[in-house]
Design an enzyme around this catalytic site. Structure first.
Site, PDB file in Angstrom:
ATOM      1  N   GLY A  46       0.830  -1.200   0.000  1.00  0.00           N
ATOM      2  CA  GLY A  46       0.000   0.000   0.000  1.00  0.00           C
ATOM      3  C   GLY A  46       0.860   1.243   0.000  1.00  0.00           C
ATOM      4  O   GLY A  46       2.006   1.210   0.469  1.00  0.00           O
ATOM      5  N   GLN A  51       2.821  10.020   1.227  1.00  0.00           N
ATOM      6  CA  GLN A  51       4.120   9.345   1.283  1.00  0.00           C
ATOM      7  C   GLN A  51       5.026   9.679   0.097  1.00  0.00           C
ATOM      8  O   GLN A  51       6.220   9.397   0.122  1.00  0.00           O
ATOM      9  CB  GLN A  51       3.928   7.821   1.332  1.00  0.00           C
ATOM     10  CG  GLN A  51       3.317   7.332   2.628  1.00  0.00           C
ATOM     11  CD  GLN A  51       3.203   5.836   2.626  1.00  0.00           C
ATOM     12  OE1 GLN A  51       2.237   5.264   2.135  1.00  0.00           O
ATOM     13  NE2 GLN A  51       4.217   5.163   3.152  1.00  0.00           N
ATOM     14  N   CYS A  89       5.615   0.016   7.377  1.00  0.00           N
ATOM     15  CA  CYS A  89       5.290   1.145   6.516  1.00  0.00           C
ATOM     16  C   CYS A  89       6.505   1.508   5.666  1.00  0.00           C
ATOM     17  O   CYS A  89       7.620   1.546   6.186  1.00  0.00           O
ATOM     18  CB  CYS A  89       4.878   2.330   7.393  1.00  0.00           C
ATOM     19  SG  CYS A  89       4.473   3.823   6.470  1.00  0.00           S
ATOM     20  N   LEU A  90       6.272   1.780   4.391  1.00  0.00           N
ATOM     21  CA  LEU A  90       7.383   2.131   3.501  1.00  0.00           C
ATOM     22  C   LEU A  90       8.073   3.427   3.941  1.00  0.00           C
ATOM     23  O   LEU A  90       9.230   3.651   3.597  1.00  0.00           O
ATOM     24  CB  LEU A  90       6.890   2.275   2.052  1.00  0.00           C
ATOM     25  CG  LEU A  90       6.420   0.982   1.367  1.00  0.00           C
ATOM     26  CD1 LEU A  90       5.864   1.287  -0.019  1.00  0.00           C
ATOM     27  CD2 LEU A  90       7.554  -0.034   1.272  1.00  0.00           C
ATOM     28  N   HIS A 131      -4.621   1.473   7.417  1.00  0.00           N
ATOM     29  CA  HIS A 131      -3.267   2.044   7.409  1.00  0.00           C
ATOM     30  C   HIS A 131      -3.153   3.176   6.381  1.00  0.00           C
ATOM     31  O   HIS A 131      -2.659   4.260   6.697  1.00  0.00           O
ATOM     32  CB  HIS A 131      -2.269   0.921   7.106  1.00  0.00           C
ATOM     33  CG  HIS A 131      -0.831   1.346   7.071  1.00  0.00           C
ATOM     34  ND1 HIS A 131       0.115   0.836   7.920  1.00  0.00           N
ATOM     35  CD2 HIS A 131      -0.181   2.227   6.273  1.00  0.00           C
ATOM     36  CE1 HIS A 131       1.289   1.415   7.657  1.00  0.00           C
ATOM     37  NE2 HIS A 131       1.140   2.249   6.654  1.00  0.00           N
ATOM     38  N   GLU A 132      -3.630   2.911   5.161  1.00  0.00           N
ATOM     39  CA  GLU A 132      -3.469   3.915   4.094  1.00  0.00           C
ATOM     40  C   GLU A 132      -4.389   5.121   4.307  1.00  0.00           C
ATOM     41  O   GLU A 132      -3.985   6.257   4.060  1.00  0.00           O
ATOM     42  CB  GLU A 132      -3.709   3.285   2.717  1.00  0.00           C
ATOM     43  CG  GLU A 132      -2.765   2.128   2.362  1.00  0.00           C
ATOM     44  CD  GLU A 132      -1.295   2.414   2.622  1.00  0.00           C
ATOM     45  OE1 GLU A 132      -0.856   3.568   2.487  1.00  0.00           O
ATOM     46  OE2 GLU A 132      -0.570   1.468   2.984  1.00  0.00           O
ATOM     47  N   HIS A 135      -2.980   7.488   6.760  1.00  0.00           N
ATOM     48  CA  HIS A 135      -1.951   8.367   6.178  1.00  0.00           C
ATOM     49  C   HIS A 135      -2.562   9.680   5.681  1.00  0.00           C
ATOM     50  O   HIS A 135      -1.918  10.726   5.730  1.00  0.00           O
ATOM     51  CB  HIS A 135      -1.270   7.691   4.982  1.00  0.00           C
ATOM     52  CG  HIS A 135      -0.061   6.882   5.333  1.00  0.00           C
ATOM     53  ND1 HIS A 135       1.055   7.434   5.921  1.00  0.00           N
ATOM     54  CD2 HIS A 135       0.232   5.569   5.147  1.00  0.00           C
ATOM     55  CE1 HIS A 135       1.970   6.483   6.095  1.00  0.00           C
ATOM     56  NE2 HIS A 135       1.502   5.348   5.637  1.00  0.00           N
TER      57      HIS A 135
END
Ligand code: ZN
Length: 151
Positions: A46, A51, A89-90, A131-132, A135
């Site tokens: 994701g 991000q 998380c990236l 999660h996304e 963000h």
């Protein structure tokens, strides 16, 4: 398509609230394509627009290979159950933790054609939705982590 730079923890943009998309423009379509490529390249499931430094309510998710989900202006409209599982998380490399999330989540969003649709996910997909979408409101998994996992 182009690979975008993924911003990391400490960058202010990750803590800001993203603005809704008002119209599907060629720029938005390019952003969606680039976000998918960036997510694939980084090996994530994701990615949210903040991000990559864009404060727009857009995210891409792919928990099942070959089946990307693009969400524009997503909103959680229903959820049920509970799960505790590992999350990363990236934007926060090398950190993993256990979070508590709903087991089933229904999201209402717009697709790249500008049509509204509802999608329900369970397990990993439900976690990815939470999660996304977090963000987009400047929230990160470390905020709701119940336990950090040591390397
Ligand atoms: Zn993340």
């Amino acid at each position: 398509m182009a690979k975008l730079h993924i911003v990391k923890l400490g960058d202010d943009v990750l803590r800001k609230t993203a603005r809704p998309v008002e119209a599907i423009t060629p720029r938005i379509l390019t952003l969606l394509d680039d976000m998918l490529e960036t997510m694939h390249d980084a090996g994530g499931v994701g990615l949210a627009a903040p991000q990559v430094g864009v404060l727009r309510r857009i995210c891409v998710i792919e928990v099942e290979e070959g089946h990307p989900i693009e969400l524009i202006n997503p909103k959680i409209i229903a959820y049920s159950g509970e799960q505790e599982a590992e999350e990363g998380c990236l934007s926060i490399p090398n950190k993993w933790g256990i979070t508590k999330r709903p087991m089933h989540v229904t999201v209402r969003a717009m697709n790249r054609e500008g049509e509204t649709f509802d999608i329900t996910g369970s397990d990993l997909l439900a976690r990815a939705f939470c999660h996304e979408i977090d963000h987009l409101d400047g929230k990160l998994f470390i905020d709701c982590m119940v336990e950090e996992i040591e390397e």
